[in-house]
Design an enzyme around this catalytic site. Structure first.
Site, PDB file in Angstrom:
ATOM      1  N   HIS A 113       0.861  -1.177   0.000  1.00  0.00           N
ATOM      2  CA  HIS A 113       0.000   0.000   0.000  1.00  0.00           C
ATOM      3  C   HIS A 113       0.901   1.232   0.000  1.00  0.00           C
ATOM      4  CE1 HIS A 113      -2.880   2.939   1.618  1.00  0.00           C
ATOM      5  NE2 HIS A 113      -3.859   2.096   1.330  1.00  0.00           N
ATOM      6  N   ASP A 190       3.159  -4.681   8.176  1.00  0.00           N
ATOM      7  CA  ASP A 190       1.889  -3.987   8.014  1.00  0.00           C
ATOM      8  C   ASP A 190       0.798  -5.053   8.116  1.00  0.00           C
ATOM      9  OD1 ASP A 190      -0.444  -2.843   7.126  1.00  0.00           O
ATOM     10  OD2 ASP A 190       0.369  -2.090   5.229  1.00  0.00           O
ATOM     11  N   GLN A 193      -4.480  -5.757   7.076  1.00  0.00           N
ATOM     12  CA  GLN A 193      -5.437  -6.708   6.513  1.00  0.00           C
ATOM     13  C   GLN A 193      -5.401  -8.060   7.206  1.00  0.00           C
ATOM     14  OE1 GLN A 193      -7.617  -5.583   4.617  1.00  0.00           O
ATOM     15  NE2 GLN A 193      -6.652  -3.654   4.020  1.00  0.00           N
ATOM     16  N   LYS A 216     -10.642  -1.625  10.590  1.00  0.00           N
ATOM     17  CA  LYS A 216     -10.729  -2.799   9.718  1.00  0.00           C
ATOM     18  C   LYS A 216     -11.069  -4.070  10.501  1.00  0.00           C
ATOM     19  CE  LYS A 216      -7.303  -0.905   6.480  1.00  0.00           C
ATOM     20  NZ  LYS A 216      -8.183  -0.606   5.350  1.00  0.00           N
ATOM     21  N   CYS A 367      -4.607   2.034  -3.817  1.00  0.00           N
ATOM     22  CA  CYS A 367      -3.392   2.641  -3.252  1.00  0.00           C
ATOM     23  C   CYS A 367      -2.168   1.725  -3.414  1.00  0.00           C
ATOM     24  CB  CYS A 367      -3.573   2.997  -1.776  1.00  0.00           C
ATOM     25  SG  CYS A 367      -4.856   4.218  -1.478  1.00  0.00           S
TER      26      CYS A 367
END
Length: 414
Positions: A113, A190, A193, A216, A367
């Site tokens: 991203h 990261d 997700q 999220k 993104c």
């Protein structure tokens, strides 16, 4: 199996008219999380760590309790948990905090991203570090041996997504963590997700930093989490200072003119990293979201999401004119599916799904422009259509989605 119909009753946004398949961008929020935040504003609205009166002490207790839940969620110590605004904020904080030298290298992947790319590109321009990319291709599947060849004595940091927000492909972070540890390379994950679907364990991954967002994973917007391994949290100087990061009663500046950072005494962890008033209600709300996920069970959630994704994946394979992105094997991906239809632009497909079928998906480059520059030709509109599945989605909604995509595909071939 999940009692999905019972779960759906916890989410006031859900209706039978609309199918929400954009949880990868932002999940829906259950009533229990909303109520927990409302209770803060109604019953004990005060700042934390700022007062010895009842309201402040109650707010502080509930806030610290939430931090404990979040820490346990990733198998960390509460002293290693920093509350930020979101994943982007967390990654930028590490980029601004680490002391890089000209020639240092940061290794990313083409799946990242922009939030895990632009902060490092800025340092490339500002300091002269070198950003290198590993390219897993259209499927997003990592070849560990090829990836490891990018690492050398100049590599200072590896920063990777755990689950691609475009493809749902799962990056082998535990293997990469071991490699980085052996080579003395810092490792940032990261997990934006991954946090909603997978059990996170910073010790198993052996990462130095991990970032994810509340919105999220059933939590509120405006809150992110940054895990900083204790040894780094102790030794590094935060990028953001003031408002609780400094223990002013222990500072040794004799006068304003002689005041300097070396004379300052930092607060205990994690407050050393918590500049200003934190998002109190949001932190308490995220703690409740963690409760909700734990009560249902992440293993059950992951199984449910994978089953829905597998139905969607197999269904899309049978529709003529569908170009699927990411791994074709269900076990190699998470709850995300992305595709294009013939020569239709992804934004047009997204518009039709919304206006004609009341199905909410995301269309565009998500993104992750580097990925699309690599796998799509210049004549093709950048991006694709992305659908994602979560604990409140049903098999019937997946079938409705497949039927709509089939109809659009048939129209495109007329």
């Amino acid at each position: 199996m999940l009692d999905v119909q019972a779960i759906r009753k916890d989410f006031p946004t859900i209706t039978n008219d609309n199918v929400y398949l954009d949880s990868v961008a932002s999940s829906l929020t259950p009533v229990s999380v909303i109520d927990e935040m409302t209770e803060y504003y109604y019953k004990y609205r005060a700042n934390v760590h700022r007062g010895s009166y009842d309201l402040s002490m109650q707010a502080s207790e509930r806030y610290e309790n939430a931090i404990g839940k979040i820490a346990k969620f990733v198998n960390a110590n509460p002293s290693e948990i920093v509350i930020t605004g979101n994943t982007t904020h967390s990654i930028n904080e590490i980029a601004l905090t680490l002391d890089f030298n000209e020639g240092d290298e940061v290794v990313l992947s083409s799946l990242e991203h922009s939030s895990n790319m632009v902060p490092w590109i800025r340092l490339q321009k500002k300091i002269g570090i070198k950003v290198r990319f590993y390219n897993p291709g259209k499927t997003g599947i990592f070849n560990i041996n090829e990836f490891e060849k990018l690492l050398n004595e100049r590599t200072r940091l590896v920063s990777l997504t755990y689950v691609s927000n475009v493809l749902g492909s799962i990056v082998p972070v535990e293997q990469i963590g071991r490699i980085c540890k052996e080579k003395g390379i810092l490792f940032l994950v990261d997990a934006a997700q991954a946090a909603p679907h997978l059990k996170l364990d910073v010790k198993k991954i052996e990462c130095d930093f991990m970032a994810f967002s509340g919105h999220k994973m059933l939590g509120p917007t405006g809150i992110g989490v940054l895990y900083i391994k204790q040894e780094h949290a102790d030794s590094m100087m935060p990028a953001f200072l003031g408002g609780g990061t400094i223990n002013t009663s222990e500072c040794h500046c004799e006068s304003l003119d002689t005041c300097n950072i070396d004379a300052c005494t930092f607060s205990d962890l994690p407050y050393k990293w918590q500049a200003g008033t934190p998002p109190i209600a949001e932190t308490i709300g995220l703690g409740k979201a963690v409760d909700y996920l734990n009560e249902i069970g992440l293993d059950y959630i992951a199984k449910h999401d994978t089953e829905l994704m597998e139905i969607a994946l197999n269904g899309l394979k049978e529709i003529p004119g569908i170009d699927i992105y990411g791994p074709l094997e269900p076990e190699q991906r998470n709850s995300i599916i992305s595709f294009n239809i013939e020569n239709l632009s992804p934004t047009e497909v997204g518009r039709i799904l919304n206006e004609e079928f009341n199905i909410s998906v995301r269309a565009g480059d998500h993104c992750a422009v580097n990925y699309f520059k690599d796998v799509q030709g210049p004549e093709q509109p950048p991006g694709n259509v992305r659908a994602s599945f979560y604990l409140y989605n049903t098999v019937e909604e997946v079938q409705r989605f497949l039927s709509a995509v089939k109809s659009i595909s048939e129209l495109a071939r007329v």
